[in-house]
Each structure stands twice: as C-alpha cells, then as structure tokens.
Scaffold this motif. Structure first.
Motif, short mmCIF file in Angstrom:
data_model
loop_
_atom_site.label_atom_id
_atom_site.label_comp_id
_atom_site.label_asym_id
_atom_site.label_seq_id
_atom_site.Cartn_x
_atom_site.Cartn_y
_atom_site.Cartn_z
N VAL A 1 0.75 -1.16 -0.15
CA VAL A 1 0.02 -0.06 -0.02
C VAL A 1 0.77 1.21 -0.08
N LYS B 1 -1.58 3.18 4.14
CA LYS B 1 -1.25 2.38 5.39
C LYS B 1 -1.57 3.17 6.73
N ILE C 1 -1.34 -6.54 5.03
CA ILE C 1 -0.20 -5.60 4.76
C ILE C 1 0.97 -5.82 4.55
N THR D 1 5.01 -1.38 1.48
CA THR D 1 4.72 -0.20 1.12
C THR D 1 5.03 0.36 -0.57
N TYR E 1 -3.16 0.77 -3.67
CA TYR E 1 -2.60 -0.66 -3.14
C TYR E 1 -2.57 -1.54 -4.41
#
Length: 779
Positions: A121, A126, A145, A148, A162
């Motif tokens: 993400v 996040k 998750i 990033t 995402y």
C-alpha cells in the motif's frame, strides 16, 4: 549620472541598513519577512510546472492499459485488474495482480508482487487503514499489508493506492477492467488535440490573478518604515548630500531589505516544500522533490525583486521633499488627482475591447492583450484606492473618541492605510472576475447525465459470472438501503456479430425489476417481452431480428479474442411492452426475459447491474454499499450518481484556482499581519503618549480597529466594482450570457474581510504591549 555614482550611493544605503542600530535592523527584518513571503510564493509558482510534469510522468510510467490486442500467456505477462474505489470522497487506486512468469513486468514503486491475500500500500493508505477513521475501508480490503509502494509508483504523497495479490484472474480478462499486459507505461503517444481557447484563457487569468497580489505585497513590504527612514535621511542632507543622492541611498536601504528577503523567501520555500509532502490541497498532493523551481524563472525572480525594490522606493519618494531640517511630508499633502488614476483601468478596458464577442470560434485570444488588460485593471485598484480613502476620510469628523482618533490618523496618512489594503483588494477583484467567468462558462463544460436520482442514487456493475439476482438481496439488507433492483443485460445478433446490420439488447430480471425499464401488461415468471419505443428508433429492425424460433448469438469476446459461441433461441409468443426511461437515463427497445426464460449458459454471460436507492439520513451509507459490493464481487464497480458531470480539464483548472487561492489567502494574512505590526511599531510613541495622558486601552484598541476597518471596507467596495467590471468584459469576450454570481461575489468579499478580521485580532496582543508608558523611553 554615472553607473559608478549609482553603485556608490546604493552601497552606502546598503551599509546604513545594517549599521543603523536596532532601528535599522528592525526595518530590514520586517521588510525581509514581507518580501520573503512573496518570494516564497513566487518560487512555488515557478515550481508548479515541474510538479505537474513529474505527476504526469509518474502517471504515464505506471499506466497499465487494460485494452488493446489479446496476448497469450507467457513468461513476461501479468494479469492485472482495475479495482479502484472511493472512500469519503477520495479516490483509492486499487489493482489485483497475478504474475504469470518470472519475467512479468514489475510496477513502478514495487520490488516484487505480493502473494495472494496480501497487498502493498501507499504510505498514506497504510496510515489511514491503521487509524480509527479507516475502519470501514479496512473491511473493504481484506488483505494483509506486507509492504509499501515506493515514491516512483505514486503521483502524490497523500495518494491512496494498493496492489493486492490474486489468483485465477485469467478467466476475468475482459479487455477493459482486467487484461494481460507485458509492460507498464503508455504504449503510444496520444494525439495532440486542439486546446479550447476558453480553457487557455482561464489558465492565463488564473496565473495573472493569483500572482498580481504577490507583486503588490512585495511593493508594500519594501516601503516598511518609510516615515522613520525619511527622517533619518534628513540628517544626510545636513552633512551635504543632495536630494537625488539621498533618494539613491534610500533605494540602497530597500535593496538591502529585498536581498535579505530573497534569502528569507528561499528559506520559507524550502521549509514549505518539506511541509508540502504532508498536506493535500483540494485533492492534490505532491512529494517535496516535485517542487523544483525552473532555474530560469528562479533567476528572473532573483533579479526582479531587488530591481522592483529600488524602483518602488524611487517612485515613492518622488513627491517627498527631504531637507536638512526635516521632511516636508509632515505638512498637509496636496490632494490626490483622479484623472491619471482612471487612465489605468480605462487602458485595460481598451486592451480587452478588441476581443469582445470573439468567443471560442475565432481562434485563440491574444495572450499579451489579455495579460496587459487584466494587469492594468487590477493595478487600477491600487491607484484608485488611495484616492478613495483620502476623499472619504476627509469628510468624516463627528463621532466617539475612538472614531475621531482613527479618522484623524487616516487623514494624516491615508496612503499607508491604503497600501495595507491594496493586496487584498486586488486579490478580491481578481477572484470575483474569475468566479463570474467560471460561472458563465460552466454550462459549456457541464452536461446532464440523464440519471434519475429519484429512483436510484448508486449503480453497482458486476462482473461476468456474478449472480446478479442474489446480489440484490445482499444490498437490500445493507444498512441505509431503501431499495435495490438488479438487472442483467447483453447484446444479441446474427452469427457474424458484431458485423451484422443490427443487434438487439436483452435485459433479464424479475418482473419487478423489468418494470423499471418497460411498461408491462402483466408479468409472471417465465414470461418474455419485446419492448418497443426506444430512443434509437430501431423497432422495425429489432422486430425482424426477433422472429420466433430464430437463433441469435451473444458476443463473449469482450475485445480479447474469440470467445465461446453462446446461442439463444427467440421463444414464441413474445408479449408486447413499451419502453420507458430506465434509472440510468436510457430508454431502449429490448427483449425482456424473466429467469425461467434464460438458460444457464446465457445467464453466465450477462452483465449484471444493481440500482440502489439510499436513505440519506444514514451517515456514510455509500461506504456501506461499497463494502457490500466488494464482498459480493471483488471486481464490482460502485458508481455514485450525480445529476451532472463536468469536463475534467475545466475541473482541474478550477481545482488549481482553489489551491492557488488558498496559498494567496495565506500570504495575504501573513503579509497583512507583518504590515500591521510595522505600523503599530511606528506609532509606539504616539500610543504610549496617549496612554500617559489617560486614554483608555479600550478606546485605543477601537481606534486601531476603525483604522483597519474603514480602508478595508472601501477597498472591498472598490474591488467588487472592478471585479464586476472585469468579469462582465471577460464574459462578453467568451460570448457567455451576462450574469452576476452574487454568492461567489459575497463569498470572495467575505473571505477578504475575514482575513483582515483575523489579522486584526492577532495584532491586539502586540498593541497592548505597545501601550505601556515605557514606550516613551528613547535613546
């Protein structure tokens, strides 16, 4: 006069600015802060083109076009699906990914793709998902998750995005939402389109109107402390300098303040750039390194600001007689003349006049005439306002003590009061004109969607294979849903479809849902209808195509190649029906079938859609519906309806105006505060003297308030008059109907008055400190 003499006198003034003790340093500091705020905004403006270019390049680099030629599975292919959604008005960019080989292209910002059930993400997403505000969105994204997205894969620091891992995506390939790709990025350069001249005019006006107040503020800032400076310059006359040399020395002092202001402005810009990564303005965010000013434009700012400081100072001293024993400005000044002040706005109107009634059909507007005309009209505000303030306050006498103190001060120094308001008057005048123009041409860039918001407010498009009939039941039980109607549709044609001369639309659903698209005589499960009277006027061709017993074919390729041949035989006894406008605003002649009349092989290829009526009293009802849609079908597209839709280019220009207006308003507030503090500092002894003679603090505070309120009221009235005039001319230029957008006029005027009110309140604590008797102490 030689350049050497000029340089020596300017250098002498430069040294005086830094060697004049506390008084000199204070004036340099105030000037530097005022100039620095303007320089920071100018540098921000020079960085905007680069920021927009970087955003465009990032967007193009990660482009994953889901249309184009069909590709077979290979080691270098990736199946990717667009699963964008929205959350509380913000777009969430979503992608489901399934690499089909070790050489599958990796999206910018990623080092590897997440496994099925996992996602990477953006930092902003996040943070949102980890907070209490993102609870509803978290229910919509049931993935773990694991990382990033890097900066190279995002267009802005606050973008919500995402990538989620998935499996068995290939059957979902349809050529528009899910596709197999072998590379990221735009495959072809888009053809150059002729830009709408009205949109070019809007962009040009936005830059002129937003930058004009900045120049006014810089010109005001270099004149801080002018009265005390002139008294100090009288001492130079006493030791032998002539009047011209004295003015050049004064210009040197202003040059010093402007150069320090350049340093301050650079510092403010660097601090603001670091802070820019953590904010979002009207839906747009950037990374700090996006804001990289153009070297050429930055050099222009570095040269223009000091030059303007020198020229403004020389212009301001043209009517001041500095003699060895004092400054003649302390005597009653001559009344300001009106005739030459009217020449500027009249000249602006003369430049704009040749383009009246030109519209968008006669080519582009002359950018030089537009820029010159608008500049002259806005500069006319700054020249007319001092005359207006002087003419009005000269006729004001009777009133309370606070009122008389304020009026007398304005009568003695109306020029200083007008300078403080000049910037905000220019900003308001330009904003009113722009708002009138935007309102006048908005209809040209806005079209009616045809959606019937009284019957539904959201539409959920389902992917192939999703049971649309049972989906309606899920939405009916969702919080905030009053009614949900589901329909399935596809196109039928001859065997060589879609090359046949005609096709017919098939719509499937329950009797209740079919009544949303046609007027039925009677309906029971198993019935089929032929609805006529659609907008396309193709009833004759459809009647020929739907003869009983004829075999029709359904195209299942969806632009991805040849799909399986799905056939449907037209049943005997199609009942007649009359087409009506459906909730989505369309009225089509079609074959309408209920569930028993649709074979399973046909049912599996129907495009399902659910139309939902909302209860507006339920908070965040649209988020509940999007969550249900994600649970029913991860590929579902939830669309919130609106009565109209607007051109993206027009909307982006208006968004840029709002973003720039916020920055300019912030500059207005900060600069006004600095100006107010500078004027209070110059009146320190006067305020202390009045306190020593027993004047109440409340009286002095009200007098300062009146001293601000009177010029502001006059400035806003003048700004409204000039803004309405300029707006009327601009509307006649583009051929739009004349009309005053009074809510926008009042909003802009109220915003300017609100900024001044906030500045006045913030200046009260320093005012109270300056009222102490210790202010009479001198060195």
């Amino acid at each position: 006069m030689s350049a050497r003499q000029w340089g020596r006198d300017l250098g002498l003034g430069f040294r005086f600015a830094f060697t004049g003790g506390r008084e000199g340093w204070t004036r340099v500091l105030l000037t530097a802060v005022g100039v620095g705020l303007g320089v920071a905004l100018l540098l921000l403006t020079t960085a905007i083109p680069n920021a927009l270019a970087v955003r465009h390049d990032r967007e193009a680099a990660r482009a994953d076009y889901t249309y184009g030629p069909h590709r077979p599975k290979a080691e270098n292919t990736l199946v990717i699906a667009d699963t964008d959604t929205a959350f509380r008005g913000r777009t969430v960019r979503g992608r489901l990914v399934e690499p089909e080989g070790p050489k599958a292209p990796v999206a910018p910002g990623l080092s590897a793709y997440p496994a099925p059930g996992e996602m990477v993400v953006s930092p902003a997403l996040k943070e949102l998902l980890g907070s209490g505000e993102g609870k509803l969105l978290r229910e919509r994204l049931p993935y773990r998750i694991t990382g990033t997205i890097g900066e190279s894969g995002l267009v802005g620091s606050q973008e919500l995005a995402y990538y989620a891992g998935a499996k068995n995506l290939a059957p979902k390939i349809n050529g528009y939402q899910t596709a197999r790709i072998s590379t990221f990025g735009s495959p072809n350069k888009p053809p150059a389109n002729r830009t709408d001249p009205v949109l070019i005019l809007l962009v040009l006006l936005v830059f002129v109107v937003l930058l004009m107040p900045v120049g006014v503020f810089i010109a005001t800032a270099v004149r801080f402390g002018g009265e005390r400076r002139d008294r100090r310059l009288a001492a130079l006359r006493l030791v032998g300098s002539d009047s011209r040399m004295t003015r050049r020395i004064a210009a040197g002092e202003a040059l010093a303040g402007s150069l320090v202001g350049l340093l301050f402005g650079t510092l403010f810009f660097l601090l603001g750039r670091r802070f820019a990564g953590s904010v979002e303005v009207v839906g747009m965010s950037v990374f700090p390194d996006y804001l990289d000013p153009s070297p050429a434009l930055a050099a222009l700012v570095a040269l223009a600001v000091p030059a303007a400081a020198v020229l403004v100072t020389l212009f301001a001293l043209r009517g001041v007689v500095i003699e060895p024993l004092g400054v003649m400005r302390t005597a009653r000044p001559a009344r300001r003349r009106l005739w030459w002040r009217l020449l500027l706005p009249l000249g602006g109107l003369a430049l704009l006049a040749p383009m009246i009634n030109k519209g968008r059909s006669d080519g582009e507007f002359n950018q030089y005439l537009v820029t010159g005309g608008v500049l002259l009209l806005l500069v006319g505000v700054t020249t007319l306002l001092p005359w207006a303030v002087e003419a009005v306050v000269a006729r004001l006498h009777l009133g309370a003590v606070a009122w008389q103190l304020a009026v007398r001060r304005l009568q003695l120094s109306s020029g200083s009061a007008a300078r403080m308001v000049n910037g905000i008057a220019v900003a308001v005048a330009g904003a009113i004109a722009l708002q009138m123009l935007f309102a006048g041409v908005e209809g040209d860039y806005t079209k009616d969607t045809g959606k019937d918001l009284s019957r539904a407010q959201m539409q959920i498009n389902l992917s192939h294979g999703t049971p649309f009939r049972t989906a309606a039941d899920r939405f009916t039980t969702t919080k905030g849903v009053r009614k949900a109607v589901s329909l399935g549709s596809t196109s039928l044609g001859n065997k060589d479809w879609p090359d046949a001369d005609s096709t017919v639309l098939m719509v499937a659903g329950t009797c209740a849902s079919l009544r949303e698209v046609a007027r039925l005589p009677s309906c029971r499960e198993g019935d089929a209808f032929l609805s006529t009277g659609g907008d396309q006027d193709d009833d004759a061709a459809i009647a020929k195509l739907t003869r009983p017993g004829r075999v029709l074919h359904i195209d299942t390729a969806d632009g991805t190649g040849r799909g399986p041949d799905v056939r449907w035989t037209v049943p005997a006894g199609l009942k007649p029906a009359r087409a009506i406008t459906s909730p989505n605003g369309m009225r089509n002649s079609a074959v309408l079938v209920t569930r028993p009349a649709v074979p399973d092989r046909v049912n599996r290829v129907l495009d399902g859609a659910v139309y939902v009526m909302l209860d507006p009293r339920v908070p965040e009802v649209t988020e509940y519906i999007r969550n249900t849609a994600a649970q029913v079908d991860p590929f579902a597209e939830a669309i919130e309806w609106s009565a109209t839709e607007q051109s993206k280019k027009f909307t982006s220009i208006r968004t840029g105006l709002y973003a720039g207006a916020i920055c300019v308003l912030a500059l207005i507030g900060a600069s006004l505060l600095v100006t107010q503090l500078e004027q209070l500092r110059e009146r320190r002894k006067l305020l202390s003297s009045l306190m020593a003679f027993g004047t109440r603090r409340r009286t002095l505070g009200l007098s300062v308030l009146w001293q601000t309120a009177l010029p502001v009221a006059l400035g806003l009235l003048l700004a409204a008059a000039v803004g309405l005039t300029l707006g009327t001319v601009l509307l006649k230029m583009v051929g739009a109907p004349l009309g005053v957008d009074w809510p926008s006029v009042l909003t802009m005027t109220g915003a300017g008055a609100g900024v001044v009110l906030v500045v006045t309140l913030l200046s009260l604590p320093p005012l109270l400190r300056l009222m102490r008797p210790e202010g009479l102490r001198t060195e």
